[in-house]
Design an enzyme around this catalytic site. Structure first.
Site, short mmCIF file in Angstrom:
data_model
loop_
_atom_site.label_atom_id
_atom_site.label_comp_id
_atom_site.label_asym_id
_atom_site.label_seq_id
_atom_site.Cartn_x
_atom_site.Cartn_y
_atom_site.Cartn_z
N GLU A 9 -8.71 0.47 -2.89
CA GLU A 9 -9.56 0.51 -1.71
C GLU A 9 -10.52 1.68 -1.84
O GLU A 9 -10.09 2.80 -2.17
CB GLU A 9 -8.71 0.65 -0.44
CG GLU A 9 -7.86 -0.58 -0.15
CD GLU A 9 -7.11 -0.48 1.17
OE1 GLU A 9 -6.68 -1.54 1.67
OE2 GLU A 9 -6.98 0.64 1.70
N ARG A 20 -9.52 8.13 -0.84
CA ARG A 20 -10.48 8.56 0.19
C ARG A 20 -11.35 9.70 -0.32
O ARG A 20 -10.96 10.46 -1.20
CB ARG A 20 -9.74 8.98 1.46
CG ARG A 20 -9.32 7.82 2.34
CD ARG A 20 -8.68 8.32 3.63
NE ARG A 20 -8.49 7.24 4.58
CZ ARG A 20 -9.37 6.90 5.51
NH1 ARG A 20 -10.51 7.55 5.62
NH2 ARG A 20 -9.12 5.90 6.34
N ARG A 49 -7.08 12.74 1.16
CA ARG A 49 -6.00 13.12 2.09
C ARG A 49 -4.65 12.58 1.65
O ARG A 49 -3.62 13.07 2.10
CB ARG A 49 -6.32 12.65 3.50
CG ARG A 49 -6.28 11.14 3.69
CD ARG A 49 -6.58 10.75 5.13
NE ARG A 49 -7.94 11.09 5.52
CZ ARG A 49 -8.49 10.70 6.67
NH1 ARG A 49 -7.76 9.99 7.52
NH2 ARG A 49 -9.73 11.01 6.96
N HIS A 102 -5.69 3.57 -1.55
CA HIS A 102 -7.02 3.94 -1.05
C HIS A 102 -7.33 5.37 -1.49
O HIS A 102 -6.66 6.31 -1.08
CB HIS A 102 -7.02 3.84 0.48
CG HIS A 102 -8.35 4.08 1.11
ND1 HIS A 102 -8.58 3.94 2.47
CD2 HIS A 102 -9.55 4.47 0.59
CE1 HIS A 102 -9.83 4.21 2.74
NE2 HIS A 102 -10.44 4.56 1.62
N ASN A 156 0.86 -1.19 0.00
CA ASN A 156 0.00 0.00 0.00
C ASN A 156 0.90 1.24 0.00
O ASN A 156 1.71 1.43 0.91
CB ASN A 156 -0.90 -0.02 1.23
CG ASN A 156 -1.92 1.11 1.22
OD1 ASN A 156 -1.57 2.26 0.97
ND2 ASN A 156 -3.17 0.80 1.52
N HIS A 216 0.82 6.32 1.90
CA HIS A 216 1.51 7.31 2.74
C HIS A 216 2.74 7.92 2.08
O HIS A 216 3.33 8.85 2.63
CB HIS A 216 1.80 6.70 4.11
CG HIS A 216 0.52 6.41 4.84
ND1 HIS A 216 -0.38 7.41 5.14
CD2 HIS A 216 -0.05 5.26 5.24
CE1 HIS A 216 -1.44 6.88 5.75
NE2 HIS A 216 -1.26 5.58 5.81
N GLU A 225 -10.91 -9.53 2.83
CA GLU A 225 -9.66 -9.18 3.50
C GLU A 225 -9.96 -9.05 4.99
O GLU A 225 -10.80 -8.24 5.39
CB GLU A 225 -9.08 -7.87 2.96
CG GLU A 225 -7.77 -7.50 3.66
CD GLU A 225 -7.03 -6.36 3.00
OE1 GLU A 225 -6.19 -5.73 3.67
OE2 GLU A 225 -7.28 -6.09 1.81
N HIS A 274 -3.60 -4.71 7.87
CA HIS A 274 -3.77 -3.56 8.75
C HIS A 274 -2.88 -3.72 9.99
O HIS A 274 -3.05 -4.65 10.77
CB HIS A 274 -5.21 -3.33 9.21
CG HIS A 274 -5.44 -1.94 9.73
ND1 HIS A 274 -5.75 -0.88 8.90
CD2 HIS A 274 -5.35 -1.41 10.97
CE1 HIS A 274 -5.88 0.23 9.62
NE2 HIS A 274 -5.62 -0.07 10.87
N THR A 317 -8.37 3.50 8.58
CA THR A 317 -9.55 2.65 8.66
C THR A 317 -9.59 1.95 10.01
O THR A 317 -8.69 1.18 10.35
CB THR A 317 -9.55 1.61 7.52
OG1 THR A 317 -9.41 2.31 6.28
CG2 THR A 317 -10.84 0.83 7.52
#
Length: 241
Positions: A73, A48, A52, A46, A10, A13, A154, A191, A104
């Protein structure tokens, strides 16, 4: 023989850091290429509602420019459905989303939202997008996912990670993975996974993929993303050996 375990990286970030100052650096698409070269099997991002981290342009570029499967996502909203249908990622993982949360915080309530989720799942599936649901390791949520006809779930590993790898939380994941597999679902997990806690999860034989992001991007500050991905890959492989 235990099946191989895929690693989805992922890259959200990387975009978080970019957005802190604006501009184009660091580039999440570049991060996706580095992860691919280091042994990632897929890229997760993801998009959003508040944008963000990842942006619409990021998702479009990932679809066009990377060779690995993209797992998008997304929240179960009309806006995100339209974007998914336009971009056509390999897979779409439906996740719960609240503006106030930092990340999340829980699994999707598939059992309580079947009526809302069913048409969305059907439209994604009809477009050739592989649909998964991000759910807690609970029987009612897994049963609901199977009833909705998704091929993948998942499992939310946050409670396991936040507990310090408690045996009880690991037991929930093992039981849920076995149940999902018996129902014909492919099982992923993710996660909060890190070098310290990934081994026992990776050893669950029913799992076919782990999605890991925040830890890898943080670790990349010290060792580089290539080295972080390779080290995670090695730990996952060792747990399966």
């Amino acid at each position: 023989m235990t099946m191989p375990l895929r690693l989805g990286v992922n890259i959200d970030h990387v975009a978080t850091i970019r957005n802190a100052r604006g501009g184009n650096h660091p580039c999440p698409i570049r991060a996706a290429h580095v992860a691919a070269a280091a042994g990632a099997d897929g890229i997760t991002a993801h998009l959003r509602e508040d944008r963000r981290h990842m942006t619409d342009a990021d998702i479009a570029r990932l679809v066009q420019e990377i060779d690995l499967p993209l797992n998008l996502e997304m929240a179960a909203t009309d806006e995100m459905l339209a974007i998914a249908l336009k971009c056509r990622p390999h897979a779409a993982c439906i996740v719960p989303e609240r503006r106030a949360e930092r990340t999340t915080e829980g699994g999707l309530d598939a059992a309580g939202q079947q009526g809302m989720l069913k048409p969305l799942v059907e439209r994604l599936r009809d477009a050739g997008i592989r649909v998964s649901l991000f759910v807690a390791p609970e029987a009612r949520q897994i049963e609901a996912a199977a009833q909705l006809g998704v091929p993948v779930i998942e499992l939310h590993t946050g409670p396991y990670a936040h507990s310090g790898g408690a045996a009880a939380e690991l037991g929930h994941l093992r039981k849920a993975a076995a149940m999902a597999k018996q129902l014909g679902l492919e099982v992923h997990a993710g996660h909060g996974l890190s070098f310290a806690n990934v081994g026992p999860v990776a050893a669950i034989p029913e799992l076919s993929e782990l999605n890991i992001g925040h830890f890898l991007i943080g670790e990349a500050l010290f060792s580089g993303l290539d080295a972080a991905v390779r080290a995670m890959r090695a730990r996952m492989d060792a747990a399966r050996a």
